[in-house]
Design an enzyme around this catalytic site. Structure first.
Site, PDB file in Angstrom:
ATOM      1  N   ASP A 214    -107.919 -29.107 -59.453  1.00 37.25           N
ATOM      2  CA  ASP A 214    -107.990 -30.297 -60.303  1.00 37.25           C
ATOM      3  C   ASP A 214    -107.313 -30.035 -61.658  1.00 37.25           C
ATOM      4  O   ASP A 214    -107.577 -29.009 -62.299  1.00 37.25           O
ATOM      5  CB  ASP A 214    -109.479 -30.604 -60.514  1.00 37.25           C
ATOM      6  CG  ASP A 214    -109.734 -31.927 -61.183  1.00 37.25           C
ATOM      7  OD1 ASP A 214    -109.530 -32.967 -60.539  1.00 37.25           O
ATOM      8  OD2 ASP A 214    -110.171 -31.925 -62.353  1.00 37.25           O
ATOM      9  N   GLU A 269    -103.048 -30.123 -58.637  1.00 33.44           N
ATOM     10  CA  GLU A 269    -102.944 -31.456 -59.232  1.00 33.44           C
ATOM     11  C   GLU A 269    -102.388 -31.235 -60.632  1.00 33.44           C
ATOM     12  O   GLU A 269    -103.101 -30.802 -61.536  1.00 33.44           O
ATOM     13  CB  GLU A 269    -104.297 -32.167 -59.306  1.00 33.44           C
ATOM     14  CG  GLU A 269    -104.099 -33.613 -59.762  1.00 33.44           C
ATOM     15  CD  GLU A 269    -105.273 -34.227 -60.516  1.00 33.44           C
ATOM     16  OE1 GLU A 269    -105.367 -35.446 -60.556  1.00 33.44           O
ATOM     17  OE2 GLU A 269    -106.085 -33.476 -61.087  1.00 33.44           O
TER      18      GLU A 269
HETATM   19  C1  NOJ Z   1    -108.579 -35.513 -61.556  1.00 34.48           C
HETATM   20  C2  NOJ Z   1    -109.438 -36.052 -60.459  1.00 34.48           C
HETATM   21  O1  NOJ Z   1    -108.624 -36.446 -59.384  1.00 34.48           O
HETATM   22  C3  NOJ Z   1    -110.233 -37.187 -61.053  1.00 34.48           C
HETATM   23  O2  NOJ Z   1    -110.929 -37.908 -60.080  1.00 34.48           O
HETATM   24  C4  NOJ Z   1    -111.153 -36.633 -62.088  1.00 34.48           C
HETATM   25  O3  NOJ Z   1    -111.831 -37.701 -62.731  1.00 34.48           O
HETATM   26  C5  NOJ Z   1    -110.403 -35.821 -63.144  1.00 34.48           C
HETATM   27  N1  NOJ Z   1    -109.408 -34.958 -62.578  1.00 34.48           N
HETATM   28  C6  NOJ Z   1    -111.356 -34.980 -63.931  1.00 34.48           C
HETATM   29  O4  NOJ Z   1    -111.862 -33.956 -63.111  1.00 34.48           O
END
Ligand code: NOJ
Length: 543
Positions: A214, A269
């Site tokens: 993440d 990500e």
């Molecule tokens: C990216 C995630 O995909 C999202 O759902 C989340 O709210 C944020 N990061 C914070 O972890």
């Protein structure tokens, strides 16, 4: 014509399973509810694994199922090494993993390194006193004397809010790039690095096939925490944070993962706005294996825009020998069918035309997603052609306004479509048309979008050129995207009409004697290649 080919030469990586796999993202709260409490769970996922095998995907990415107060529905973790009781327990996870592996499915899980919950024992300890042994595990600063936060960074979710909250007890501000309930960890602190590496080890030891990390690009921050420049004021800092030290940290994470063998994957990500910036996190083949390509996700449904997005992605990643990924929907954005519908409404397309074109557009998009060069990520429910559930503001649950795309999957014809019905219904309303769009109905209809995804996945699996062949963008009439995929003499042409008009095909795009191997709108298309591509139609052709 532009031609793109695989540049990577390392035999281990060119053979890697994740280059040829199709991933399926599961958002556990909304996938399937085995215990009837209105929230999806691990047992629900386990009980539907055979459906995913039947669909034809190769790997699952599970969004967080860890212990969490659910301020951000699981991305606020209070225990990284346990399952939240709402989803099950560790035994349920082990059973799910074992059964998935037994069925030949890989399982990748979310790892959230940038922040924890404010209820995590680490933060409770850090916040208890300025002298706590874990104080430096988070980012604390004194603000200026006028009561303003330490810098101008803006948090995600509420763009009017600073990325800082003041803790009244210890009279300092703590950093949170997301919700105030998600304090940022301080990766400058070696004990944090070790603790978060231990989390990776915990799940690797349990047998997971890798991680979707993440907002991985945010684990390094400029030491002085400088203000964001005025020209980007109002953009959440998480979309701007890009500093060199992060690459060292990602390399260390990668080498930990590699120490478990060469078949575990690290998917980043990297929530930055350009493909170039995202590509830098592939490093020299020593950072992430894969990174989501968000600029493509945000590309409007237009042949020209996709052509340039594909060209840019291929050129940027190709220069590094990095392997692309493709994604149209996830749990953070309106579903692509909804986005394309809304864009059509903004362009003035009338309601009847939109109703007619909506699913046809989703079908052609599926053909594109599954024939590009790179690893595709499907988001649960796109195979049913779901649109977002409309959620009135007074019923919104998510701090980031993302409830619509997280609506539960409709499974069958029962009153709750697989979820409890009546007063104790599912945690979010079901998506529109659930009574006709549920999985069981589509299962019985060979013309359904579900069967289109199945046919596409079967064709991709049986066609090496589609999985790992070179890609060429072919010259095509306006509104049509034409791709040529080729490997060792195997050639496929993919034609995608993004318009509502039939288009005559030039002979180069309709070779004599070739056949239609798949059509987006017909489970049994005539074999002969047509002279005209239908409105919102996609075809895959082969000799
Ligand atoms: C990216 C995630 O995909 C999202 O759902 C989340 O709210 C944020 N990061 C914070 O972890």
């Amino acid at each position: 014509m532009r031609r793109y080919a695989a540049a990577m030469t390392d035999p281990v990586l060119t053979d890697a399973w994740w280059r040829e796999a199709v991933f399926y993202q599961i958002y556990p709260r909304s996938f399937a509810d085995a215990n009837g409490d209105g929230v999806g769970d691990l047992e629900g996922i386990r009980s539907h694994l055979v459906d995913l095998v039947e669909l034809g995907v190769d790997a699952l990415w599970l969004s967080p199922f860890y212990r969490s107060p659910m301020a951000d529905f699981g991305y606020d973790i209070s225990d990284h090494c346990d399952v939240d009781p709402i989803f099950g327990d560790l035994a349920a996870f082990d059973a799910l993993l074992a059964e998935a592996h037994g069925l030949g499915l890989r399982v990748v899980i979310d790892w959230v390194p940038n922040h924890t919950s404010d209820q995590h024992p680490w933060f409770l300890d850090a916040a208890s006193s300025r002298h706590s042994a874990r104080r430096d595990w988070y980012v604390w600063r004194d603000g200026p004397t006028d009561g303003a936060p330490p810098n101008n960074w803006v948090a995600a979710f509420d763009l009017t809010a600073p990325a800082w909250s003041r803790d009244p007890r210890t009279e300092q501000w703590y950093l949170h790039l997301f919700d105030p309930a998600q304090p940022d960890l301080n990766w400058d602190e070696p004990a944090v690095v070790e603790a978060m590496h231990d989390v990776l080890r915990f799940w690797l030891d349990r047998g997971v096939d890798g991680f979707r990390a993440d907002v991985l690009h945010t684990i390094g921050k400029s030491p002085e925490l400088p203000d964001d420049p005025p020209e980007v004021a109002g953009i959440p800092h998480c979309a701007l944070n890009d500093v060199p030290v992060t690459h060292d940290r990602v390399r260390a994470i990668r080498s930990l993962i590699d120490s478990y063998g060469d078949d575990r994957v690290l998917v980043g990500e990297i929530y930055l706005t350009t493909t170039e910036a995202i590509a830098s996190y592939y490093g020299e083949g020593d950072e992430v294996h894969l990174a989501f390509n968000f600029p493509a996700l945000y590309a409007p449904w237009s042949a020209e825009r996709w052509r340039s997005s594909i060209a840019e992605t291929e050129a940027t990643l190709g220069a590094r020998g990095a392997w692309p990924t493709w994604v149209l929907s996830n749990h953070d954005n309106p579903r692509h069918r909804t986005r394309y519908d809304e864009a059509a409404a903004r362009r003035g397309e009338d309601t009847d035309t939109r109703a007619r074109r909506s699913e046809a557009r989703a079908r052609t998009a599926a053909v594109l997603l599954l024939t590009l060069r790179g690893t595709p990520f499907l988001y649960q429910g796109e195979e049913l052609g779901l649109t977002d559930a409309p959620i009135p503001p007074e019923s919104a649950l998510d701090p980031g306004g993302r409830d619509g795309c997280r609506a539960p999957l409709p499974w069958d014809a029962s009153p709750g479509h697989g979820w409890p019905s009546g007063a104790n219904g599912p945690w979010l309303p079901l998506p529109p048309d659930s009574e006709i769009r549920h999985r069981a109905a589509q299962q019985d209809d060979p013309g359904s979008i579900l069967h289109l995804y199945r046919r596409l996945l079967r064709l991709r699996r049986s066609t090496p050129a589609l999985r790992r062949g070179d890609l060429e963008l072919l010259d095509a009439p306006d509104g049509v995207l034409a791709l040529r995929r080729s490997l060792d003499g195997e050639i496929r042409i993919v034609l995608i009409n993004t318009t509502d008009l039939g288009v005559d095909l030039p002979s180069a795009l309709a070779p004599v004697g070739w056949q239609v191997l798949l059509a987006s709108d017909d489970p049994e298309p005539p074999a002969a290649v047509p002279l005209r591509l239908g409105p919102d139609q996609a075809l895959i052709l082969g000799p």
